[in-house]
Design an enzyme around this catalytic site. Sequence first.
Site, PDB file in Angstrom:
ATOM      1  N   THR A   1     -10.789 -10.633 -11.225  1.00 29.34           N
ATOM      2  CA  THR A   1     -10.965  -9.401 -11.985  1.00 29.34           C
ATOM      3  C   THR A   1     -11.146  -9.740 -13.458  1.00 29.34           C
ATOM      4  OG1 THR A   1      -8.599  -9.027 -12.431  1.00 29.34           O
ATOM      5  CG2 THR A   1      -9.489  -8.181 -10.341  1.00 29.34           C
ATOM      6  N   GLY A   2     -11.855  -8.861 -14.167  1.00 27.09           N
ATOM      7  CA  GLY A   2     -12.154  -9.151 -15.569  1.00 27.09           C
ATOM      8  C   GLY A   2     -12.952 -10.432 -15.697  1.00 27.09           C
TER       9      GLY A   2
ATOM     10  N   GLY B   1     -11.641 -15.002 -17.476  1.00 26.06           N
ATOM     11  CA  GLY B   1     -12.152 -14.633 -16.156  1.00 26.06           C
ATOM     12  C   GLY B   1     -13.436 -15.353 -15.814  1.00 26.06           C
TER      13      GLY B   1
ATOM     14  N   TYR C   1       2.439  -4.276 -25.027  1.00 26.68           N
ATOM     15  CA  TYR C   1       1.689  -5.293 -24.285  1.00 26.68           C
ATOM     16  C   TYR C   1       2.635  -6.309 -23.653  1.00 26.68           C
ATOM     17  CZ  TYR C   1      -1.499  -9.266 -23.541  1.00 26.68           C
ATOM     18  OH  TYR C   1      -2.193 -10.311 -23.002  1.00 26.68           O
TER      19      TYR C   1
END
Length: 239
Positions: A11-12, A18, A146
Amino acid sequence: MELNHAKALVTGGSDGYGRGIAKALKNAGAEVWITGRNAEKLAKTAAELGVHAIQADVTSGSDWDRVMSETGALDILVNNAGNGGRIAPVSEQTDEDIIRTVNINLTGAILGCRRAGALMAERRRGIIINIYSVCALYAWPAWSVYAAAKAGLSKFSHGLYTELRPFGVHVTCVTPSWGQTGFNRAANISGASEKPELAAQCIAPEELGAVIRSVIEQPDHLAVPDITVQPMIQDISPM
């Protein structure tokens, strides 16, 4: 796990870590899918690497259902998608800022693990790798939300490991720090993004890809629950 002919999803995967991970797995012989929200960037990366692309938002359960349907039974899931969100004191963030940061960095990975983990357990084969952050280990001003999301991903991964281990499925949490990616610039990380000579000594996407490949290729009877990678140029004091 033998990577040749294995099915992997990153993903990403359109840029940054990624992309480096997808490239490493593809070069090792795996059939690779990448996901992302930007269709144009995703298609460009897929064409350059020779991998499959699926436009999808990791925070959407229906998108995850579509991804799993298109990829079929996965051997490898790398939950790399993430975003720093708004790097600011909590009091300066909106509710929407906070929810968005938690969703993309924690909830999205959990949604993918729920689906992939069930299929892997049924087949008694597979590995899930969750990419979190050094921010989960230390505290810096303005990074609280975060960091909380990434720390949550770490503890979730440990719990998932205990659930899937009886089925022969591996779960690894990989913790990178400063990298040669757009994250440093987007988050305005001083030093790592301002000086090219420093940026060149940060973790390259291909280097993290090599680490991921090494984890996957460990003998099946060994587990690597956690691994941390950080550049020597980065001073974290106190450790």
